[in-house]
Design a protein around this motif. Structure first.
Motif, short mmCIF file in Angstrom:
data_model
loop_
_atom_site.label_atom_id
_atom_site.label_comp_id
_atom_site.label_asym_id
_atom_site.label_seq_id
_atom_site.Cartn_x
_atom_site.Cartn_y
_atom_site.Cartn_z
N GLY A 312 0.82 -1.21 0.00
CA GLY A 312 0.00 0.00 0.00
C GLY A 312 0.85 1.25 0.00
N PHE A 313 0.23 2.34 -0.44
CA PHE A 313 0.90 3.64 -0.41
C PHE A 313 -0.03 4.64 0.25
N TYR A 314 0.50 5.33 1.23
CA TYR A 314 -0.26 6.37 1.91
C TYR A 314 0.33 7.70 1.47
N LEU A 315 -0.48 8.51 0.80
CA LEU A 315 0.01 9.76 0.25
C LEU A 315 -0.73 10.93 0.90
N VAL A 316 0.02 11.98 1.22
CA VAL A 316 -0.58 13.22 1.69
C VAL A 316 -0.22 14.29 0.68
N SER A 317 -1.23 15.01 0.19
CA SER A 317 -0.97 16.07 -0.78
C SER A 317 -1.24 17.42 -0.14
N ASP A 318 -0.34 18.38 -0.42
CA ASP A 318 -0.61 19.75 0.02
C ASP A 318 -0.99 20.61 -1.18
N GLY A 319 -1.35 19.96 -2.28
CA GLY A 319 -1.75 20.68 -3.49
C GLY A 319 -0.60 20.98 -4.42
N GLY A 320 0.61 20.62 -4.02
CA GLY A 320 1.78 20.89 -4.85
C GLY A 320 2.03 19.80 -5.88
N ILE A 321 3.20 19.88 -6.53
CA ILE A 321 3.49 18.90 -7.58
C ILE A 321 4.16 17.64 -7.03
N ALA A 322 4.57 17.68 -5.77
CA ALA A 322 5.17 16.50 -5.14
C ALA A 322 4.37 16.15 -3.90
N PRO A 323 4.33 14.88 -3.51
CA PRO A 323 3.58 14.54 -2.29
C PRO A 323 4.23 15.16 -1.06
N TYR A 324 3.38 15.58 -0.13
CA TYR A 324 3.90 16.12 1.14
C TYR A 324 4.46 14.98 1.97
N ARG A 325 3.78 13.85 1.93
CA ARG A 325 4.26 12.66 2.63
C ARG A 325 3.98 11.48 1.74
N PHE A 326 4.95 10.59 1.68
CA PHE A 326 4.86 9.40 0.85
C PHE A 326 5.26 8.25 1.73
N TYR B 54 -7.06 -6.49 12.34
CA TYR B 54 -5.89 -6.41 11.47
C TYR B 54 -5.42 -4.97 11.34
N LEU B 55 -4.15 -4.74 11.62
CA LEU B 55 -3.59 -3.40 11.50
C LEU B 55 -2.90 -3.30 10.13
N ASN B 56 -3.43 -2.42 9.28
CA ASN B 56 -2.82 -2.29 7.95
C ASN B 56 -1.46 -1.60 8.03
N GLN B 72 -4.23 2.71 10.22
CA GLN B 72 -5.33 2.18 9.40
C GLN B 72 -5.58 0.75 9.87
N VAL B 73 -6.83 0.46 10.21
CA VAL B 73 -7.16 -0.88 10.68
C VAL B 73 -8.29 -1.47 9.85
N THR B 74 -8.29 -2.80 9.78
CA THR B 74 -9.30 -3.51 8.99
C THR B 74 -9.89 -4.62 9.86
N SER B 75 -11.17 -4.87 9.66
CA SER B 75 -11.79 -6.01 10.31
C SER B 75 -11.98 -7.09 9.26
N MET B 76 -11.34 -8.22 9.45
CA MET B 76 -11.51 -9.32 8.48
C MET B 76 -12.87 -9.98 8.65
N THR B 77 -13.48 -9.83 9.83
CA THR B 77 -14.79 -10.43 10.07
C THR B 77 -15.87 -9.64 9.32
N LYS B 85 -6.24 8.69 14.03
CA LYS B 85 -5.00 9.45 14.14
C LYS B 85 -4.85 9.97 15.55
N THR B 86 -3.66 10.43 15.83
CA THR B 86 -3.42 11.15 17.08
C THR B 86 -2.29 12.14 16.84
N ARG B 87 -2.25 13.17 17.66
CA ARG B 87 -1.28 14.23 17.42
C ARG B 87 -0.38 14.45 18.62
N CYS B 88 0.83 14.92 18.35
CA CYS B 88 1.78 15.24 19.41
C CYS B 88 2.39 16.59 19.08
N TYR B 89 2.21 17.56 19.99
CA TYR B 89 2.64 18.93 19.68
C TYR B 89 4.06 19.25 20.14
#
Lengths: 367, 146
Positions: A312-326, B54-56, B72-77, B85-89
């Protein structure tokens, strides 16, 4: 009187034929028996995720080739699926069929390498490996026809594929489809009932179903443990819902099951390719996508059932031409999560077999 | 077909089970308070209607002001999936609780986040660099790393 023994630390790898790349297992041994292991990664770390943050969305496709270099087509496809989700791009019908054909050819290609290398690890030194490489060679010729490359294809594009199939491709593929079942039967005849192979692989390195799910293990390794989970069926991407195929699963989850599941998956892949070749329509192979993409601000996670598991690939875009996070979800790395539990208690020779049966590519583990 | 559950439907359910744990229930994800992360993850895994077994993947993103850990998590059932998500400042010593005791699959991925972004996962039994060597200075995936 019991003999006093000291635990002994042995480094398997990083440069060792059985580590399939540059991987190190730091094993603590009691005699020949493994009491603890610590996997050591990073010898092939190239910082792909950081590199990708400075490239355009199209420019990243060749980087994905170089992660799991055995399955470049699937990497390309997983990445473009994620970008298409992010930028909401439609794909023409013909391109969808070409993608399915390529992805399934790549799966056969990977399983040939995986099974060949695994039997090699079991002690059948290179003879079966070369039998399998004989067929892989034909697949690589087919890939070369469409992309000009034999290993790093750079063939998928956002919105389709880079070029249409050449005229000689489909006849050559049909010939391959006709010949391949006999070759698979040949592998089965040569290997499946071989006494030494069975002694080395049966009931070795059992991965219980619950542990496999908890560790996030996917692909043939999970299916060998009885987890009937295949993203082509569970979450059909592209046009996979139009094809008929089965999900082979194992019963005990030993090294032998992981091998037999791969052989069975090759047959299913042939089935899918046959159906795709029958139904492939004419038409354009890429939709109208700008050369430089500006996906809207947001995030997307695109995944597919790669030959080794959920890629899988998780991509974050900030609207620019390159991904913000890949970010890459690498099946090779995550499938090693349970390695410690799988190896403890086994002898070193079995550790080589168990590790081989997981099938990883270090390029993807380390990125 | 896997159903992507909307955060705005699931967020209130987590909030009901664990009052004060949800910061935001967006369409695409649920934002959790870090101190409730492990409890919420356990709830998501064990609740029969959720059954996320299942944790993706686990990763984190550097947004300058804060680090955002993404799960990202999935339920196979039930064949459904959810992103939380969670944040850390804190930028100097960012710490987020580890969910390795809920899903063992987080093991190498949390170490990868620590290695490349410098977010420490508290409770992980082996929190050290995974790809780069011990003694490497800095965390390359941070946006201020040049």
């Amino acid at each position: 009187m019991a003999l006093h023994t000291e635990p002994f630390i042995l480094n398997i790898g990083p440069v060792h034929p059985s580590t399939h790349g540059v991987f190190r297992i730091r094993a603590t041994l009691d005699g020949e028996v493994i009491v603890d292991i610590e996997p050591v990664f990073g010898y092939l770390h190239r910082g792909v995720e950081k590199l990708a943050e400075q490239r355009t969305y199209t420019g990243i496709i060749p980087l994905t080739d170089r992660m799991d270099y055995i399955t470049s087509m699937s990497n390309n496809l997983a990445y473009v699926l994620a970008v298409e989700k992010l930028a909401k791009v439609k794909v023409p019908e013909r391109a969808e069929y070409i993608r399915v054909i390529m992805a399934e050819m790549q799966r056969i290609c990977n399983h040939l390498v995986a099974a060949g290398a695994f039997i090699n690890d079991c002690g059948a030194f290179f003879t079966p490996f070369l039998y399998m490489f004989r067929e892989r060679e034909k697949l690589m010729d087919l890939f070369e026809m469409v992309s000009g490359q034999r290993l790093t294809y750079n063939y998928m594009r956002v919105g389709g594929v880079s070029q249409d199939l050449p005229a000689e491709f489909l006849p050559a593929l049909r010939k391959f489809l006709k010949e391949m079942p006999a070759h698979i039967a040949e592998y089965e005849r040569l290997i499946n009932d071989n006494e030494i192979f069975l002694a080395r692989s049966r009931m070795i390195g059992i991965l219980p179903k619950e542990l496999a799910i908890n560790c996030g293990i996917s692909g043939p390794v999970a299916r060998a443990s009885g987890v009937k989970w295949d993203l082509r069926k569970a979450d059909p991407y592209g046009i996979y819902d139009r094809f008929e195929f089965d999900i082979p699963t194992g019963t005990v989850g030993d090294a032998n099951d992981r091998y037999t599941v791969r052989i069975a998956e090759m047959k299913q892949s042939l089935r899918i390719i046959e159906q795709a070749v029958e139904k492939i329509p004419a038409g354009p192979v890429i939709s109208d996508v700008p050369k430089v993409l500006h996906p809207p601000v947001g995030e997307a996670y695109g995944h597919l059932e790669g030959p080794k598991g959920e890629l899988g690939f998780y991509l974050v875009s900030d609207g620019g031409i390159a991904p913000y996070r890949f970010h890459v979800r690498p099946p090779s790395l995550i499938n090693l999560t349970a390695l410690r539990q799988m190896l403890i208690g086994w002898k070193i020779q079995d550790a080589i077999t168990i590790f081989g049966s997981i099938d990883i590519t270090m390029g993807e583990v380390d990125r | 077909m896997t159903v992507a559950l909307a955060g705005k439907d699931i967020g209130p359910q987590i909030e009901k089970a664990l009052p004060g744990s949800v910061l935001e229930s967006a369409p695409g994800y649920v934002m959790l308070k870090p101190e409730f992360l492990v409890q919420a993850a356990t709830f998501l895994k064990n609740d029969p209607a959720m059954a996320f077994d299942y944790l993706n993947f686990v990763t984190a993103v550097d947004y300058y002001d804060y680090f955002e850990a993404v799960y990202q998590v999935t339920s196979m059932t039930h064949n459904h999936t959810l992103m939380f998500k969670t944040r850390c400042y804190n930028r100097v010593d960012p710490v987020i609780p580890s969910i390795i005791n809920v899903w063992q699959g987080a093991d190498f991925q949390e170490r990868e986040v620590y290695d490349l972004l410098g977010v420490y996962f508290e409770g992980h039994p082996n929190m050290k660099r995974i790809f780069l060597w011990e003694g490497f200075e800095g965390h390359p995936l941070r946006k201020d790393y040049l």
